[in-house]
Design an enzyme around this catalytic site. Structure first.
Site, PDB file in Angstrom:
ATOM      1  N   THR A 125     -17.045  18.656  36.241  1.00 32.30           N
ATOM      2  CA  THR A 125     -16.432  19.804  35.579  1.00 32.30           C
ATOM      3  C   THR A 125     -17.465  20.428  34.649  1.00 32.30           C
ATOM      4  OG1 THR A 125     -14.304  18.765  35.736  1.00 32.30           O
ATOM      5  CG2 THR A 125     -14.514  20.545  34.120  1.00 32.30           C
ATOM      6  N   GLU A 158      -6.018  10.106  37.316  1.00 33.69           N
ATOM      7  CA  GLU A 158      -6.293   8.674  37.278  1.00 33.69           C
ATOM      8  C   GLU A 158      -4.999   7.920  37.548  1.00 33.69           C
ATOM      9  OE1 GLU A 158      -8.549   7.236  33.986  1.00 33.69           O
ATOM     10  OE2 GLU A 158      -9.815   9.024  33.983  1.00 33.69           O
ATOM     11  N   CYS A 263     -10.164  14.009  30.894  1.00 35.01           N
ATOM     12  CA  CYS A 263     -10.265  15.408  31.313  1.00 35.01           C
ATOM     13  C   CYS A 263      -9.563  16.398  30.388  1.00 35.01           C
ATOM     14  CB  CYS A 263      -9.699  15.563  32.724  1.00 35.01           C
ATOM     15  SG  CYS A 263     -10.760  14.819  33.956  1.00 35.01           S
ATOM     16  N   ARG A 330     -10.427   6.724  27.162  1.00 33.40           N
ATOM     17  CA  ARG A 330     -11.109   7.895  26.592  1.00 33.40           C
ATOM     18  C   ARG A 330     -10.082   8.880  26.025  1.00 33.40           C
ATOM     19  NH1 ARG A 330     -14.973   9.337  31.517  1.00 33.40           N
ATOM     20  NH2 ARG A 330     -13.321   8.266  32.646  1.00 33.40           N
TER      21      ARG A 330
HETATM   22  C1  UDX Z   1      -5.836  15.252  34.646  1.00 35.53           C
HETATM   23  C2  UDX Z   1      -5.341  16.305  35.648  1.00 35.53           C
HETATM   24  O1  UDX Z   1      -3.949  16.094  35.896  1.00 35.53           O
HETATM   25  C3  UDX Z   1      -6.156  16.229  36.931  1.00 35.53           C
HETATM   26  O2  UDX Z   1      -5.754  17.243  37.827  1.00 35.53           O
HETATM   27  C4  UDX Z   1      -7.629  16.424  36.530  1.00 35.53           C
HETATM   28  O3  UDX Z   1      -8.485  16.481  37.581  1.00 35.53           O
HETATM   29  C5  UDX Z   1      -8.032  15.323  35.571  1.00 35.53           C
HETATM   30  O4  UDX Z   1      -7.211  15.420  34.422  1.00 35.53           O
HETATM   31  P1  UDX Z   1      -5.507  12.655  34.267  1.00 35.53           P
HETATM   32  O5  UDX Z   1      -6.538  12.754  33.199  1.00 35.53           O
HETATM   33  O6  UDX Z   1      -5.570  11.505  35.202  1.00 35.53           O
HETATM   34  O7  UDX Z   1      -5.529  13.973  35.183  1.00 35.53           O
HETATM   35  O8  UDX Z   1      -4.111  12.603  33.525  1.00 35.53           O
HETATM   36  P2  UDX Z   1      -2.711  13.344  33.625  1.00 35.53           P
HETATM   37  O9  UDX Z   1      -1.807  12.637  34.545  1.00 35.53           O
HETATM   38  O10 UDX Z   1      -2.904  14.798  33.845  1.00 35.53           O
HETATM   39  O11 UDX Z   1      -2.170  13.094  32.141  1.00 35.53           O
HETATM   40  C6  UDX Z   1      -2.965  13.513  31.026  1.00 35.53           C
HETATM   41  C7  UDX Z   1      -2.337  13.097  29.734  1.00 35.53           C
HETATM   42  O12 UDX Z   1      -1.185  13.883  29.465  1.00 35.53           O
HETATM   43  C8  UDX Z   1      -1.888  11.639  29.666  1.00 35.53           C
HETATM   44  O13 UDX Z   1      -2.268  11.130  28.399  1.00 35.53           O
HETATM   45  C9  UDX Z   1      -0.390  11.727  29.793  1.00 35.53           C
HETATM   46  O14 UDX Z   1       0.276  10.650  29.166  1.00 35.53           O
HETATM   47  C10 UDX Z   1      -0.108  13.045  29.083  1.00 35.53           C
HETATM   48  N1  UDX Z   1       1.142  13.699  29.498  1.00 35.53           N
HETATM   49  C11 UDX Z   1       1.308  14.070  30.796  1.00 35.53           C
HETATM   50  C12 UDX Z   1       2.127  13.968  28.561  1.00 35.53           C
HETATM   51  O15 UDX Z   1       1.983  13.646  27.371  1.00 35.53           O
HETATM   52  N2  UDX Z   1       3.264  14.617  28.955  1.00 35.53           N
HETATM   53  C13 UDX Z   1       3.457  15.003  30.248  1.00 35.53           C
HETATM   54  O16 UDX Z   1       4.515  15.591  30.522  1.00 35.53           O
HETATM   55  C14 UDX Z   1       2.460  14.719  31.206  1.00 35.53           C
END
Ligand code: UDX
Length: 453
Positions: A125, A158, A263, A330
């Site tokens: 990214t 993830e 991310c 992270r």
């Molecule tokens: C994210 C993007 O979804 C993915 O498309 C990108 O390529 C990488 O970043 P990820 O980092 O694995 O993926 O996590 P994600 O499932 O998106 O959740 C991110 C954070 O948001 C987590 O800490 C999760 O607990 C939080 N979250 C998610 C909330 O607090 N509320 C929600 O409704 C959804």
């Protein structure tokens, strides 16, 4: 499907998932990392990260000969027709994306390919415009003949990254050279997804805008939840009611201690920084980050109010990973919480099914325990910071017996309020009363419809 020779630079989360996924699609993959220890461990089948199914896929394709690991660009790029750059782009202290690893990869490629012109695919990214500077680094290091560079952002979550590799919502390819983009699209034969071909900058922006929008939804619902708490409405039911509107959608509307991970926080910071250095005023993005940071401080404040004071208190944090099914910490909310409480003079105890080793490196002053009950022994407050499925089965009575005082925070709003209170705890933040009951909604024909968050 035509099997191709690919190289992937970077054996981190993204690089390894793409390496295993591309091998599964039938390609021959050489994965490179400059970390000698990491590559030696991968050759022995030991993965540096926890990602469901990845160890099995890496071992299977190492055995089949379709996947190999190397520390040498010369060796790993010798036959490559396509080279993926999948190195990390961490935040600098001012929020910009640190591009040193991307530039080093570009220089390494230029030195190794000498005259050949494999297609370079950027997965990392990177700020808008980096594709062009990678092109510039490559060409100026090797005879000033341009390379074909394709931006192909990843959208892997993830914990479900392998599934996401095979079932993406879209494949985005940005290039000046449409034929190069189409050759990259052909690598994904067998994966059923819409393909969007754009210019390089637009593809780079799609990645940032997507993550920023997901983060915005979370901060939005967190702000709404704060207002709900003040006026006496049930935030989870508000989110469910909003999510039934197809224009809004029910995903990413779970309120709680906010987003973390490798991310979302980094990409929102980088996009806001990028906007500001280009003279725009990314007020919404800055507010998204501020609201997210405030979610952690709200927990601290609530626990302080419940306990009277934090100095000398013993705080137990259950769940350290930024989300379940990963050991990634992270920018995890739990890490912020540990630091906030330690800073107030509290002692912190902690438990996580996967992420304790990584947390202990960055938070050495907390004490780590092999079970949630040991972590809770003698503590004044318990905070659940990750919605690990195993926490649904916690023996709450045993937890209460272990704790010194009954203060409980469900930072993810996923545990049953009644069960927590029946065990003798006072739930100072968590699922609202009314939402303990499942949200029920019916379609026009009277059928029950699900509400996902
Ligand atoms: C994210 C993007 O979804 C993915 O498309 C990108 O390529 C990488 O970043 P990820 O980092 O694995 O993926 O996590 P994600 O499932 O998106 O959740 C991110 C954070 O948001 C987590 O800490 C999760 O607990 C939080 N979250 C998610 C909330 O607090 N509320 C929600 O409704 C959804």
């Amino acid at each position: 499907m035509t099997a191709r020779d690919l190289s992937i630079i970077g054996a981190g989360h993204v690089g390894l998932v793409y390496a295993a996924g591309m091998a599964e699609l039938g390609h021959r993959v050489a994965c490179i990392d400059i970390d000698v220890d990491r590559i030696e461990r991968l050759r022995r089948g030991e993965l540096p990260i926890f990602e469901p199914g990845l160890d099995e896929a890496v071992c299977r394709h190492s055995a089949s000969g379709r996947l190999r690991f190397s520390t040498s660009y010369e060796d790993a790029l010798a036959d490559a027709e396509f080279i993926f750059i999948a190195v990390s782009t961490p935040s600098t202290p001012d929020g910009a994306a640190d591009l040193r690893a991307v530039r080093a990869a570009a220089r390494g490629i230029a030195a190794a390919v000498r005259g050949r012109r494999p297609i370079i695919i950027n997965k990392s990214t990177v700020p808008v415009g980096t594709g062009d500077s990678v092109d510039h680094i490559l060409a100026s290091a090797d005879g000033h003949r341009p390379f074909k560079v394709v931006s192909n952002p990843e959208f892997l979550r993830e914990g479900t990254a392998l599934h996401d590799f095979f079932h993406p919502d879209r494949i985005v390819l940005g290039s000046r050279d449409r034929a190069a983009a189409e050759r990259v699209a052909a690598l994904y034969e067998g994966v059923n997804a819409p393909v969007l071909v754009t210019d390089v900058k637009t593809a780079e922006m799609i990645k940032y805008a997507s993550n920023a929008f997901l983060a915005t939804k979370i901060s939005f619902i967190n702000e709404i939840a704060e207002i709900c708490e003040a006026v006496g409405a049930d935030a989870a039911q508000v989110a469910a009611g909003m999510g039934l509107d197809a224009r809004i959608g029910g995903h990413f509307l779970r309120h709680g201690i906010g987003f973390g991970g490798s991310c979302l926080p980094k990409d929102v910071r980088a996009l806001a920084y990028m906007g500001s250095v280009f003279g725009t005023h990314p007020q919404l993005l800055n507010a998204v980050l501020q609201i997210n940071a405030a979610q952690r401080r709200r927990v601290l404040q609530k626990v302080r109010t419940a306990l009277g004071q934090l100095d000398g208190a013993r705080i137990c944090v259950l769940g350290l990973a930024f989300k379940p099914n990963t050991d990634d910490v992270r920018d995890a909310p739990a890490i912020d919480l540990i630091r906030l409480f330690l800073n107030e003079g509290a002692d912190v105890t902690a438990y996580d099914p996967q992420a304790m080793t990584k947390t202990a490196v960055i938070c050495p002053d907390a004490a780590y325990f092999a079970s949630p009950y040991d972590a809770a022994a003698g503590c004044d407050a318990i905070i659940v910071a990750t919605e690990w499925p195993e926490f649904q089965d916690l023996d709450l009575g045993r937890l209460r017996a272990a704790a010194a005082r009954p203060i409980f925070v469900d930072g993810r709003g996923f545990l049953d309020r009644d069960a927590i209170e029946e065990a003798g705890f006072t739930l100072i933040s968590g699922r609202d009363d009314a939402s303990s009951a499942p949200v029920s909604a019916r379609d026009r024909n009277g059928r029950a419809v699900g509400v996902s968050a």
